[in-house]
Design a protein around this motif. Structure first.
Motif, PDB file in Angstrom:
ATOM      1  N   GLU A   4       0.813  -1.154   0.479  1.00  0.00           N
ATOM      2  CA  GLU A   4      -0.589  -0.362  -1.060  1.00  0.00           C
ATOM      3  C   GLU A   4       0.772   1.554  -0.138  1.00  0.00           C
ATOM      4  O   GLU A   4       0.855   2.079  -0.768  1.00  0.00           O
ATOM      5  N   THR A   5       1.728   1.419   1.288  1.00  0.00           N
ATOM      6  CA  THR A   5       2.439   2.353   1.387  1.00  0.00           C
ATOM      7  C   THR A   5       3.766   2.717  -0.081  1.00  0.00           C
ATOM      8  O   THR A   5       3.338   3.673  -0.851  1.00  0.00           O
ATOM      9  N   GLY A 217       2.276  10.803  10.206  1.00  0.00           N
ATOM     10  CA  GLY A 217       2.460  11.294   9.797  1.00  0.00           C
ATOM     11  C   GLY A 217       3.465  10.119   8.721  1.00  0.00           C
ATOM     12  O   GLY A 217       4.228   9.361   8.824  1.00  0.00           O
ATOM     13  N   ASP A 218       3.612   9.722   7.185  1.00  0.00           N
ATOM     14  CA  ASP A 218       4.554   9.975   6.748  1.00  0.00           C
ATOM     15  C   ASP A 218       5.829  10.521   6.955  1.00  0.00           C
ATOM     16  O   ASP A 218       6.930  10.138   6.509  1.00  0.00           O
ATOM     17  N   GLU A 239       6.468   2.079   8.618  1.00  0.00           N
ATOM     18  CA  GLU A 239       5.671   1.037   8.369  1.00  0.00           C
ATOM     19  C   GLU A 239       4.556   1.491   9.001  1.00  0.00           C
ATOM     20  O   GLU A 239       3.840   1.268  10.182  1.00  0.00           O
ATOM     21  N   GLY A 240       2.923   1.498   8.936  1.00  0.00           N
ATOM     22  CA  GLY A 240       2.145   1.831   9.231  1.00  0.00           C
ATOM     23  C   GLY A 240       1.651   2.729   9.976  1.00  0.00           C
ATOM     24  O   GLY A 240       1.894   3.755   9.879  1.00  0.00           O
ATOM     25  N   MET A 241       0.042   2.458  10.920  1.00  0.00           N
ATOM     26  CA  MET A 241       0.164   4.420  11.651  1.00  0.00           C
ATOM     27  C   MET A 241      -0.844   3.867  13.190  1.00  0.00           C
ATOM     28  O   MET A 241      -0.886   2.628  12.809  1.00  0.00           O
ATOM     29  N   GLU A 244      -0.092   0.451  15.705  1.00  0.00           N
ATOM     30  CA  GLU A 244       0.886   0.094  14.905  1.00  0.00           C
ATOM     31  C   GLU A 244       2.841   1.034  15.231  1.00  0.00           C
ATOM     32  O   GLU A 244       3.065  -0.533  15.392  1.00  0.00           O
ATOM     33  N   ARG A 245       2.592   1.619  14.472  1.00  0.00           N
ATOM     34  CA  ARG A 245       3.789   1.891  15.084  1.00  0.00           C
ATOM     35  C   ARG A 245       4.535   2.001  15.559  1.00  0.00           C
ATOM     36  O   ARG A 245       5.326   1.968  15.712  1.00  0.00           O
ATOM     37  N   ASN A 246       3.742   2.399  17.131  1.00  0.00           N
ATOM     38  CA  ASN A 246       4.162   2.342  18.282  1.00  0.00           C
ATOM     39  C   ASN A 246       5.047   1.002  18.922  1.00  0.00           C
ATOM     40  O   ASN A 246       6.084   0.987  18.989  1.00  0.00           O
ATOM     41  N   ALA A 247       4.101   0.116  18.353  1.00  0.00           N
ATOM     42  CA  ALA A 247       4.821  -1.441  18.751  1.00  0.00           C
ATOM     43  C   ALA A 247       5.743  -1.671  18.119  1.00  0.00           C
ATOM     44  O   ALA A 247       6.650  -2.327  18.685  1.00  0.00           O
TER      45      ALA A 247
END
Ligand code: ADP
Ligand code: MG
Lengths: 273, 276
Positions: A4-5, A217-218, A239-241, A244-247
């Motif tokens: 997707e990205t 943010g990207d 990746e992710g948002m 999800e991104r944090n973990a």
């Protein structure tokens, strides 16, 4: 998520393109002009989420209003898909910090407001679209509630649904969670992250929360004040948002957070001198 | 409450609604207080003769006078005269007040130009203008309607202006974002946002307009329940005078109650029942 990205980054021409945007306001008290924004250049690609971070009063809202077509820049221009912005348009929707819901309308009628103004109520399926948007933000069952009967977080869900139902290409969000209580704020931040990822909208997300800027943010655009200028643009490269991104990316997250803290602290120190 | 949305399960705490204080307890208390008051009054005048009854008739005498009043056709024509003048004066005050209020709220230039005159007129004790109205407009309905208008127009105008001035700019921006025309902004944002303010002003205007009507009748002319009251007092018919005052209290409360209902119907979202 990776594909997707990759797709997002594939398009090359920017969807939003700000060139030399400068905004000056007349200050009635002193009779002089103050420079709210000075010479802003920024490109946002289709499908990209750009977060704008900066101290209060540095011109973030003014910049978003220029992109939305609500404020005319003193000089410079914003282009959407190559066309110069001369006013608001159906390609852009705004989520406001103070929700900006009509207190005399129910949730359902607030969500349909955008369609109504855009004269799309003649479309046969508008009711379904409104209902889908309400379901999407988790407000099923509250269709006939009035805004005053809802908590701040729920009111902003209405604001999100109103923006999404108009099916804009670009979502402009001005500190959408700024007035929401801390716990709800984190829940909704992650939900907004998922909604952005699901719908693939191009997003300009204004915030003064470092965590929100990194987790959504990207790229992160850091503003400085007096005059409002871009201080720095950082690609998060994660990746992710949301959560999800944090973990998944503890290290990069902490690195970015530390960096942004020191940038903003310097900025605050400079501003108070 | 738990809700499943496209993005997973979320928990939402419904907002606490304000707890309503019991209406019935309040009503019972009010009734008891009024009954006690009437009882003391009756006792003081009729049983212990503390006050001569030609100065202050007992409640029983007043109620007899009230009974005579409501079968008297002159009373009904007087009431119709007063209410008719009030209705005309109020309608004019609402029309002019809303129109000028919105215009002033929308145009800073107009505000700066008109504000000094408005303030001058607003700060004049308008009751002082009553004799001038009688002189200029005569003893008939016109002078009364003029007084009702003069007293009633300010609360409508000022409240409407405040309502228009305080429309949240972000509501206007929200409409503009979706391409609303100037007409749509006016009709779908400014008008409904101003409505509750105008209605509060109208409620005040009704109370003040009634005062204007009665005052005008006191000062001259031969019609209306104000005149009837003055005549009864002149003839020292205190029971009839008090019965008429009682009628005025009823009229006043009925009209205020009516506006309250209108407010709840037209602006149900305006829970802030500020002022009167
Ligand atoms: N309509 C306006 N008229 C005059 N000054 C304004 C106006 N809008 C914003 N400003 C000023 O411009 C500066 C930037 O404001 P804003 O864009 O709201 O900042 P931010 O959203 O980053 O807090 C502030 O100093 C603010 O006072
Ligand atoms: Mg702002």
């Amino acid at each position: 998520m990776t594909t997707e990205t990759a797709q997002r980054r594939a398009s090359t021409a920017p969807l939003i393109s700000a060139r030399g945007v400068t905004v000056k306001f007349d200050v009635a008290r002193t009779g002089k002009q103050m420079i709210a924004l000075s010479n802003i250049d920024l490109d946002v690609m289709e499908g990209e989420c750009v977060t704008v971070l900066g101290p209060s009063g540095c011109g973030k809202t003014t910049f978003m209003n220029v992109v939305a077509g609500l404020v005319k820049p003193t000089s410079g221009s914003v282009f959407i898909d190559g066309d110069e912005v001369s006013g608001p348009g159906p390609d852009r929707a705004v989520v406001f910090q103070d929700y900006a819901l009509l207190p005399w309308r129910t949730v359902f009628d607030n969500v349909r407001f955008g369609l109504e103004m855009q004269k799309k109520l003649s479309d046969g399926d508008w009711r379904d679209r409104v209902q889908n948007a309400i379901d999407m933000v988790g407000l099923s069952g509250f269709e006939s509630s009035y805004p005053r009967e809802l908590s701040g977080g729920m009111q902003q869900r209405v604001g999100l649904a109103r923006a999404f139902v108009a099916e804009p290409r670009i979502l402009l969000m001005d500190e959408p969670l700024g007035a929401v209580d801390a716990l709800t704020r984190e829940v909704m931040r992650d939900e907004i992250g998922k909604l952005i990822a699901q719908t693939g909208k191009t997003v300009l997300f204004i915030t003064h929360s470092i965590e929100e800027a990194i987790l959504l943010g990207d790229r992160i655009v850091v503003f400085k004040s007096k005059p409002g200028e871009i201080k720095e643009i950082i690609t998060t490269g994660i990746e992710g948002m949301g959560s999800e991104r944090n973990a998944q990316n503890d290290e990069r997250f902490h690195e970015l957070r530390e960096h942004l803290w020191s940038v903003l602290a310097n900025e605050a120190a400079a501003a108070s001198k | 409450m738990t809700i499943s949305s496209a993005t997973g399960i979320i928990h939402i705490d419904p907002d606490r609604r304000p707890i309503k204080t019991s209406n019935t307890t309040w009503r019972i208390r009010l009734t008891l207080v009024i009954l006690a008051f009437l009882l003391i009054w009756q006792a003081a005048v009729a049983w212990f003769k503390l006050i001569p009854s030609n100065f202050l008739p007992a409640p029983t005498e007043v109620s007899v006078a009230f009974g005579e009043l409501v079968v008297n056709p002159n009373f009904w024509s007087a009431l119709a005269f007063s209410l008719g003048n009030m209705a005309v004066g109020l309608a004019m005050a609402i029309g002019v007040g809303v129109f000028v209020g919105i215009a002033l709220g929308l145009s800073p230039a107009l505000r700066i130009t008109v504000a000094p005159f408005l303030w001058l007129l607003y700060s004049t004790p308008k009751v002082a203008l009553a004799p001038i109205f009688i002189l200029a407009l005569g003893l008939g309905s016109a002078s009364k309607i003029g007084l009702v208008f003069l007293l009633a127009v300010f609360p409508v105008l000022l409240n409407t202006m405040e309502g228009t001035l305080t429309v949240s700019p972000s509501l206007v921006n929200a409409a503009r974002v979706y391409g609303a025309s100037r007409f749509s902004v006016g009709w779908k944002i400014i008008a409904p946002a101003t409505l509750p303010f105008s209605l509060v002003g109208i409620q005040r205007a009704v109370a003040l307009g009634f005062t204007g009507e009665i005052l005008g009748e006191f000062l001259g002319g031969a019609g209306g329940i104000g005149h009837m009251l003055e005549y009864a007092a002149y003839k020292f018919l205190m029971d009839e005078a008090l019965a008429i005052v009682f009628v005025m209290v009823i009229v006043s409360n009925l009209s205020l109650g009516l506006i309250s209902i209108v407010r709840r119907k037209l602006a149900p979202w305006d829970t802030d029942q500020k002022g009167m």
